[in-house]
Design an enzyme around this catalytic site. Structure first.
Site, short mmCIF file in Angstrom:
data_model
loop_
_atom_site.label_atom_id
_atom_site.label_comp_id
_atom_site.label_asym_id
_atom_site.label_seq_id
_atom_site.Cartn_x
_atom_site.Cartn_y
_atom_site.Cartn_z
N CYS A 197 0.82 -1.38 -0.14
CA CYS A 197 0.07 -0.80 0.16
C CYS A 197 0.94 1.00 0.11
O CYS A 197 0.90 2.10 -0.75
CB CYS A 197 -0.95 -0.09 1.42
SG CYS A 197 -2.55 1.10 1.37
N CYS A 200 -5.55 -2.01 8.07
CA CYS A 200 -7.09 -0.71 8.29
C CYS A 200 -8.71 -1.09 7.83
O CYS A 200 -9.38 -0.66 7.92
CB CYS A 200 -6.83 0.28 7.33
SG CYS A 200 -6.19 0.47 5.39
#
Length: 354
Positions: free
Chosen positions: A94, A192
């Site tokens: 990410c 997340c």
């Protein structure tokens, strides 16, 4: 002074970054990424809290919708690796592709000269003109491990204002001093997009079937049954449901045969590993060299020897055998406080393996 975009997650760290840069006289733009559909749009969400802090500071705020890209590049990759019996770390991918890829592109489109984030890490520029990534002053929060794959081009366009701040308490004190609404907000969760850090439930919701199979001792005996290979990780001891003369640990996850291989603690120790997709922030000093490495985020760097192989691979030999070398995780190389580079752990090696 510069026009700087700040990646605003709605948390304390990135909010303090925005306030500090504004205090220094920079023109600050806030950008919040929406990476997946939130359960709500109210207080506590990145979009709400990021916009709230931007309004407090009187800076422009932009919401960058990246749900399809995040799904394709990060979540689908995460699921596929679990299907293959690996234990991925999606945050590293990410950072390279989303935060310092698509978000950085958006920052440039908005006319920003630099992108600032709330990462705890330091970036310096050497006499050779190369950017160097170094561990943070706050060692307990250091996030250099997650950024090993950033390129020189990416590093030239980013800054990390929290890198020299010694403690999280100091960051919270700054947030309180700036009067930020998020000053007492808690830290974010580990991954997340996984609700309540329940990996198994998330993976099953995403289509991975809980297919029972055998738990096999390293010596070959079938000792019991597992409830699905995605529910286990290398080094796991609890939850095996097996009676044995000594404590047993997960040694291998063989998704192709739907097996969990277990053994005694000494079998967790590995002499080295094979790394794949190796990248370097600065050029390696030789084709074979001594340095230190981390094999997971909370691992302390340990001395090792690195041997470069073809096809962006390397062999890593530890000075002392290491526990729970986990395929799918990442090995990151350090020289003192400087990140050299790293790559994905493809396989663990025993002393007998070449």
């Amino acid at each position: 002074m510069s026009r700087i975009a700040v990646a605003m997650s709605g948390g304390v760290d990135s909010s303090v970054v925005a306030a500090l840069l504004q205090q220094q006289g920079h023109e600050v733009i806030g950008i919040t990424m929406q990476l997946f559909e939130p359960c709500s749009s109210g207080p506590g969400t990145p979009a709400h809290d990021g916009a709230q802090v931007a309004a407090q500071l009187g800076i422009p705020h932009h919401l960058l919708r990246l749900e399809p890209q995040f799904r394709d590049l990060i979540i689908d990759n995460f699921i596929d690796q679990y299907r293959q019996g690996q234990t991925p770390n999606p945050c590293i991918l990410c950072n390279r592709l989303i935060k310092f890829g698509l978000l950085l592109e958006q920052a440039r489109e908005l006319g920003a000269e630099l992108l600032a984030t709330g990462h705890y890490v330091r970036r310096t520029v050497g006499p050779d003109g190369l950017c160097h990534l170094r561990t943070a002053a706050n060692q307990a929060k250091d996030q250099s491990y997650f950024l090993y794959s950033l390129s020189q081009q990416q590093l030239r366009q980013v800054i990390f204002p929290l890198g020299e701040i010694a403690s999280k308490d100091e960051v919270r004190s700054l947030a309180t001093g700036f009067g930020l609404a998020v000053a007492t907000k808690g830290d974010s969760q580990e991954v997340c997009f996984i609700p309540n850090d329940d990996y198994a439930a998330f993976l099953e919701q995403q289509g991975i079937k809980a297919s029972p199979g055998n738990i096999v001792h390293i010596g070959g005996q079938v000792l019991g049954r597992h409830s699905g290979t995605h529910r286990y990780t290398i080094g796991q001891r609890k939850g095996l449901g097996i009676g044995w003369s000594e404590p047993l640990y997960v040694l291998e996850i063989d998704s192709s045969r739907n097996l969990i291989v277990v053994g005694e603690q000494q079998h967790l120790l590995k002499a080295g590993l094979i790394g794949a997709d190796i990248s370097w922030i600065i050029p390696p000093p030789a084709t074979s060299f001594n340095t230190t490495c981390k094999i997971r985020y909370r691992h302390q760097p340990v001395p090792c020897r690195v041997e470069l192989l073809a096809d962006d691979q390397c062999r890593v030999l530890f000075d002392e055998a290491q526990r729970s070398v986990t395929p799918g995780q990442f090995v990151v190389f350090y020289q003192d406080d400087q990140v050299l580079g790293g790559g994905r752990i493809q396989a663990a090696c025993t002393a007998e393996q070449p």
